[in-house]
Design an enzyme around this catalytic site. Structure first.
Site, PDB file in Angstrom:
ATOM      1  N   HIS A 101      -0.746 -10.974  -5.226  1.00  0.00           N
ATOM      2  CA  HIS A 101       0.651 -10.605  -4.991  1.00  0.00           C
ATOM      3  C   HIS A 101       1.626 -11.592  -5.632  1.00  0.00           C
ATOM      4  CE1 HIS A 101      -0.884  -7.617  -2.337  1.00  0.00           C
ATOM      5  NE2 HIS A 101      -1.342  -8.473  -1.455  1.00  0.00           N
ATOM      6  N   HIS A 105       0.835  -1.215   0.000  1.00  0.00           N
ATOM      7  CA  HIS A 105       0.000   0.000   0.000  1.00  0.00           C
ATOM      8  C   HIS A 105       0.868   1.263   0.000  1.00  0.00           C
ATOM      9  CE1 HIS A 105      -3.321  -2.640   2.028  1.00  0.00           C
ATOM     10  NE2 HIS A 105      -3.044  -3.005   0.792  1.00  0.00           N
ATOM     11  N   ASP A 143      -3.262  -2.663  -5.035  1.00  0.00           N
ATOM     12  CA  ASP A 143      -2.225  -3.644  -4.685  1.00  0.00           C
ATOM     13  C   ASP A 143      -1.286  -3.893  -5.868  1.00  0.00           C
ATOM     14  OD1 ASP A 143      -2.931  -4.239  -2.045  1.00  0.00           O
ATOM     15  OD2 ASP A 143      -4.173  -5.962  -2.587  1.00  0.00           O
ATOM     16  N   HIS A 194      -9.275  -2.010  -4.984  1.00  0.00           N
ATOM     17  CA  HIS A 194      -8.169  -2.349  -4.078  1.00  0.00           C
ATOM     18  C   HIS A 194      -7.201  -3.316  -4.765  1.00  0.00           C
ATOM     19  CE1 HIS A 194      -5.961  -2.430  -0.382  1.00  0.00           C
ATOM     20  NE2 HIS A 194      -5.756  -3.716  -0.632  1.00  0.00           N
TER      21      HIS A 194
HETATM   22 ZN   LIG Z   1      -3.911  -4.616  -0.248  1.00  0.00          ZN
END
Ligand SMILES: [Zn+2]
Length: 311
Positions: free
Chosen positions: A272, A82, A249, A245
């Site tokens: 991720h 973030h 990310d 979001h």
């Molecule tokens: Zn996040």
């Protein structure tokens, strides 16, 4: 010349790590040209620097974790995405982040608090050309098949834009957007992306807590949903806050390339882990990318030379 950027002054924040639940202090400092972003663990007997680079990623479960030289046994800094997303959104190249625990504070669960902090410190232009990583051929990574297929890719594009699609079968999300596109050149990162919070489910919280995770998580720093609805009294900040979001990310994960990208990112159910694989795939293939700078600011892609307002 389109110049590199750092902070004008030092700024500080105190918060809690969303997983460890520990108190953590951050001190954000200006850094010389070509430093990139460095996390400095100042709580260890001897301070340890951890560079925000794709090859330093050692864990991508729930959040992106870095260790020096990518050694999983080394000192860590967790949940970097973030803050890195905010750096990318403000075009900040060089920054030293002193941190007193192994996890970046979650603050409000979005990038908005980091944007506020960085803008409060002010942005300083530096006497060195800003270097972009221009993607010159398509690179794609995939995982799974059929209903479990996920993918992420980068295509050549003289600018920086992203598109993300999720398939999130939940009553609170079904009727809202599951796909979003965002062009960094629009200058609207702060308004359209930065405020999107991380999210979780009540049914997962007990399981996570039993594993020592989400100890600092609450409705103050996450969207919390049961099987039917959002439990936060204020509801969503954006109708499509969940997928926004995911873009937030991705912007943070992609900043681990070490340079701002000139590329079009697109992804389907990525996270991720795949984002990190994608950045590594680009960096590991010399024919996939090149470093470029702009002597003449007017030649830079639309919007990417503009300085975010600071005070
Ligand atoms: Zn996040």
């Amino acid at each position: 010349m389109l110049a590199q950027r750092t902070l004008k002054s030092i700024t500080r924040a105190v918060g809690v790590g969303v997983h460890g639940g520990q108190r953590v202090e951050l001190t954000l400092r200006p850094a010389p040209p070509d430093t990139g972003v460095i996390f400095r663990r100042t709580d260890l007997p001897k301070p340890v620097d951890i560079h925000a680079r794709a090859h330093a990623v050692t864990d991508t479960r729930l959040a992106t974790t870095l260790s020096p030289t990518g050694d999983p046994g080394g000192p860590k800094v967790k949940t970097v995405e973030h803050l890195l997303s905010a750096c990318s959104g403000l075009g900040l190249d060089n920054l030293i982040v002193d941190i007193t625990a192994e996890e970046v504070p979650i603050l409000d669960g979005s990038a908005a608090s980091f944007v506020f902090l960085l803008q409060s410190a002010g942005i300083q232009l530096q006497a060195a050309p800003k270097r972009f990583l221009r993607v010159v051929k398509p690179i794609e990574v995939r995982e799974g098949e059929g209903v479990s297929l996920k993918w992420a890719r980068l295509d050549p594009f003289e600018g920086y834009k992203l598109s993300f699609e999720i398939e999130f079968d939940h009553p609170a999300v079904n009727q809202t957007g599951q796909r979003v596109e965002f062009d960094m050149g629009s200058g609207l990162y702060k308004q359209q992306i930065a405020r999107a919070r991380t999210f979780g489910f009540t049914k997962d919280v007990e399981m996570m807590r039993s594993r020592g995770l989400a100890l600092g998580g609450s409705m103050d720093n996450a969207i919390v949903m049961d099987d039917y609805k959002v439990l936060n009294s204020g509801g969503f900040r954006y109708d499509d806050e969940i997928v926004k979001h995911k873009i937030l990310d991705a912007i943070g994960d992609l900043y681990l390339a070490g340079q701002p990208l000139l590329a079009a990112y697109s992804a389907f159910k990525s996270g991720h882990a795949l984002n990190n694989q994608l950045v590594r795939a680009v960096l590991d293939d010399p024919s996939a990318c090149e470093l470029v700078s702009f002597d003449d600011v007017s030649q830079a892609p639309t919007g990417l030379a503009d300085l975010a307002p600071a005070w």
